[in-house]
Every structure is written in structure tokens, then in C-alpha cells.
Design a protein around this motif. Structure first.
Motif, PDB file in Angstrom:
ATOM      1  N   TRP A  22       0.689   5.626   5.651  1.00 53.77           N
ATOM      2  CA  TRP A  22      -0.052   4.448   6.104  1.00 53.77           C
ATOM      3  C   TRP A  22      -0.511   3.597   4.950  1.00 53.77           C
ATOM      4  N   ARG A  23      -0.820   4.241   3.807  1.00 53.72           N
ATOM      5  CA  ARG A  23      -1.256   3.476   2.647  1.00 53.72           C
ATOM      6  C   ARG A  23      -0.080   2.682   2.067  1.00 53.72           C
ATOM      7  N   THR A  24       1.096   3.323   1.998  1.00 45.19           N
ATOM      8  CA  THR A  24       2.284   2.626   1.512  1.00 45.19           C
ATOM      9  C   THR A  24       2.603   1.427   2.397  1.00 45.19           C
ATOM     10  N   ALA A  25       2.573   1.633   3.703  1.00 43.20           N
ATOM     11  CA  ALA A  25       2.858   0.538   4.629  1.00 43.20           C
ATOM     12  C   ALA A  25       1.837  -0.592   4.475  1.00 43.20           C
ATOM     13  N   GLY A  26       0.581  -0.213   4.223  1.00 43.33           N
ATOM     14  CA  GLY A  26      -0.453  -1.235   4.066  1.00 43.33           C
ATOM     15  C   GLY A  26      -0.217  -2.114   2.850  1.00 43.33           C
ATOM     16  N   LEU A  28       2.659  -2.636   1.376  1.00 45.07           N
ATOM     17  CA  LEU A  28       3.860  -3.442   1.585  1.00 45.07           C
ATOM     18  C   LEU A  28       3.587  -4.611   2.525  1.00 45.07           C
ATOM     19  N   ALA A  29       2.687  -4.420   3.476  1.00 40.72           N
ATOM     20  CA  ALA A  29       2.384  -5.483   4.439  1.00 40.72           C
ATOM     21  C   ALA A  29       1.408  -6.512   3.885  1.00 40.72           C
ATOM     22  N   LEU A  30       0.662  -6.155   2.848  1.00 40.96           N
ATOM     23  CA  LEU A  30      -0.369  -7.055   2.330  1.00 40.96           C
ATOM     24  C   LEU A  30       0.196  -8.413   1.917  1.00 40.96           C
ATOM     25  N   PRO A  31       1.316  -8.483   1.160  1.00 40.53           N
ATOM     26  CA  PRO A  31       1.856  -9.818   0.805  1.00 40.53           C
ATOM     27  C   PRO A  31       2.218 -10.649   2.036  1.00 40.53           C
TER      28      PRO A  31
END
Length: 400
Positions: A22-26, A28-31
Motif C-alpha cells: 500500500w505504501r508503494t502504491a501510494g 506511485l499514485a502521488l504524482p
């Protein structure tokens, strides 16, 4: 390891960090979230509108299709502008005419509408149409030679289908008749024939791409149609390459011939569009000239389709399928061209066709390299074959 020393322990600084999904996905989604916020500010907040207050709106109208019926002119238009474009008046040959627009009201950015104009146009004469927007900006479109658009009835479609078969299927099938002769060639002769195929396809690739860019030039600038041609070409080439190699092996034999026929079929779709457009314009002599020229041109395409079959034992039904795959697209091409179609969609069709042809060129070159080694690509038989293929296609294209 030194005597008495214990087992090596990895340094904490060198250990790979444990990933949390979930942290990795977060991260990656931030930009994407930040980008969405910036776009929302520009689109919804409209901070730049204050800099352009009081400036006249920018308007553009493109006529994409003209349909003529007795006493009636129908235009399909596409609009672009800083504000919705409203067509207020229509002139035909210098006189204002009543008209209906569907859908009613202003045309939004890159939106389309159909204008129906009752007018007693004269067969064989030219007519000048001027569209006047609510801001007073005018856009002119000329009908060089007025001809009734062919109806969509069974007799007309059947006749146009015959034209498409003569244009596409018949010459490709004629070229496939060369297979028994090709099958007797030695290794050097086979390489030469495959290289000729590359030359044939190379000319078709350049011709198809140029046709697409020419069609794209007639569209609204906002559509970026010329860039779209390049994009569709690359996407279709990549997609077909993945399909062809989905089993981990490059296509050969009948599979490679099918890819060649598919790429040529997309090209013949464009040729059908050209013939149909000439028919719709009432240019019977031009349409006949095009069919004759394309027929001569397409015989060599059948020759290229047969080349990868050398060394294999294809069945008769294989040749029938290849002729249909390469030639039948000319039939819907004639149908569509006779009714006129948006240049934007025509440009995308040409882009897809160019991509399909590019994929086949790369696969045939790879086949030569696998059979005879990479150095065979620069052998005299290969270079001579490519040159011969280009020359044949150029010389036959002179008849078009």
C-alpha cells in the motif's frame, strides 16, 4: 572466512528495504494526484481568463463531409474555438439560404454537427458555400463538381463491390499464381525473393504513411491528426508484433504470409477509399484510371505474399484465404469512399495500415537473418532484391 570468526551478517544499511504494497502504491499514485490538482486548478479555476478578457473568441470550422441529394446539400462540420461556435447564416453561391442544424445550438470544442441546406444545385457545376458564425467570422467551402452521392441500395452496393473485387482480390490472386515458380528457387533465389518483398512493402509503407499525413493535413489543427497518424502507426506495429510472437517464436510460412496479406489489405482499404471518392465526385474516367493502375500495382503485392510460402507446402485454401485477406478490404473501402468520410478517421486508418506494413517489413528482415545469418541482409542478393522491389512498385505506381 578467518578462523574463529562467526557467520557473515549483512549490514543493515545494505539490506534491501522491505516493501509495503500500500505504501508503494501510494508513492506511485502521488504524482498523479498532484497532476490532477494542477489540471483542476487550470480547468475549473480558469486563472488565465483575466488575461484574455475582452479578446474576440477564436473560431474554426472544418467541413469534413459533403452529401448531395436532389435539391439538398448536407454538410458535416467540426468546430473548434475558445467558446462554442454558433453558425448563424449560410450562403450558397452568394445568396443566403435557410438551413437546419443537428444537433441544434452552438457547436462545442471539437464537436460535430450536420447542416441541411435546401438548394437546387446543378449537376456538374461548382458551388461555393460560406458559413457565417454569430461573431461574423466566415468560412468558405467549395464544391468543385457537384454530383449526387451514390445511394446505399443493394444494386449500387453490389456494383461497387464488383469494383472492389476487381481492384483488390483479382490482382492479388493473380500475383499468387507465381508461387509454383518461386517454389523451385534455391537458397540464394529465395533470399532475393524475400528481399523483393521487403522492397515492395517498403514502398507501400511510405505511400500509406504519406496518404495518412495528407489526409491529416485537412483536419482541424487541434486534433493533432498528423501526430495521431504516427502514434497509430507505432501502436499498430507494436501490437501486431506482440500478436505475431505471442508463442515466443517469430511468424514464418503461412503465418508470415497472413501478416503480409493483412498489411496489404489495410493498404488496399485506402485504395478503395480513393476509388470510391472519385466515384462520389462523378469522375468516372478518373475512377476507371485508378482501378486500372491499382490492379497493375497489386499484382506485385500477390507476389510478395507468396514469397514466405517458399519451402512450405500450403494448401489451396491457404491461397484463397490470403487473396481474400489482402484484397477484400478494397470492397468496404469503395463503399465508404463513395459516401465520403471524415479525413481524420481516414488518416487514422492509413496510420494503422502503415504500422501493419512496418511490422511485416521487420519480420521478413528477421526471417532472412535467421535463415542465412545477419550478414545476409547486406548481401548483393538482399540489397538488389530490395532495390528491385522498390523499383517495381514505383514503376507500377506511375499508372495510378
Amino acid at each position: 572466512m578467518a578462523p574463529g570468526s562467526g557467520p557473515a551478517v549483512a549490514s543493515p544499511a545494505l539490506a534491501a528495504p522491505r516493501s509495503v504494497p500500500w505504501r508503494t502504491a501510494g508513492w506511485l499514485a502521488l504524482p498523479l494526484v498532484v497532476l490532477a490538482a494542477i489540471l483542476a486548478l487550470l480547468i475549473l479555476g480558469r486563472p488565465l481568463e483575466r488575461l484574455t478578457e475582452g479578446a474576440p473568441p477564436v473560431e474554426t470550422i472544418s467541413v469534413e463531409r459533403v452529401r448531395l441529394e436532389p435539391g439538398l446539400i448536407t454538410l458535416s462540420v467540426r468546430a473548434d474555438g475558445s467558446q462554442p461556435v454558433r453558425i448563424a447564416q449560410v450562403q450558397v453561391d452568394g445568396a443566403y439560404r435557410s438551413f437546419a442544424i443537428d444537433p441544434p445550438g452552438p457547436i462545442g470544442r471539437l464537436g460535430t454537427a450536420r447542416l441541411t441546406i435546401p438548394y437546387p444545385w446543378v449537376d456538374g457545376e461548382s458551388h461555393r458555400i460560406v458559413l457565417v458564425t454569430s461573431t461574423g467570422v466566415t468560412f468558405e467551402h467549395a464544391i468543385e463538381v457537384a454530383r449526387a452521392t451514390p445511394p446505399w441500395d443493394v444494386p449500387t452496393l453490389a456494383l461497387l463491390a464488383v469494383v472492389g473485387v476487381l481492384l483488390g482480390v483479382a490482382p492479388v490472386a493473380t500475383g499468387l499464381l507465381a508461387y509454383p515458380g518461386l517454389a523451385t528457387l534455391n537458397a540464394s533465389g529465395t533470399r532475393f525473393v524475400l528481399a523483393v518483398t521487403v522492397g515492395l512493402l517498403g514502398f507501400l509503407f511510405l505511400d500509406t504513411l504519406s496518404e495518412g499525413l495528407e489526409q491529416a493535413a485537412g483536419t482541424l489543427d487541434r486534433l493533432r491528426a498528423q501526430a495521431a497518424v504516427w502514434v497509430t502507426m507505432l501502436i499498430s506495429a507494436g501490437a501486431l508484433t506482440m500478436i505475431g510472437r505471442r508463442g515466443g517464436r517469430a511468424p514464418e510460412g503461412a503465418a508470415l504470409a497472413a501478416f503480409i496479406a493483412f498489411g496489404i489489405g489495410l493498404h488496399n482499404l485506402g485504395e478503395g477509399l480513393a476509388v470510391g471518392a472519385a466515384i462520389a465526385a462523378g469522375e468516372a474516367a478518373l475512377a476507371t484510371f485508378l482501378v486500372i493502375g491499382f490492379t497493375i500495382h497489386n499484382v506485385s503485392e500477390g507476389f510478395g505474399i507468396a514469397a514466405p510460402l517458399v519451402g512450405h507446402r500450403p494448401r489451396f485454401v491457404t491461397f484463397v484465404g490470403l487473396a481474400a485477406l489482402a484484397g477484400l478490404p478494397a470492397v468496404p473501402g469503395v463503399w465508404i469512399g463513395a459516401q465520403a468520410v471524415s479525413p481524420f478517421w481516414m488518416a487514422l486508418c492509413f496510420g494503422i495500415g502503415a504500422g501493419a506494413i512496418l511490422q511485416v517489413i521487420l519480420e521478413v528482415l528477421a526471417l532472412i537473418a535467421r535463415r542465412d545469418g545477419p550478414r545476409a541482409l547486406s548481401a548483393p542478393s538482399s540489397l538488389g532484391g530490395i532495390g528491385a522491389g522498390l523499383a517495381v512498385m514505383y514503376l507500377t505506381a506511375l499508372f495510378v
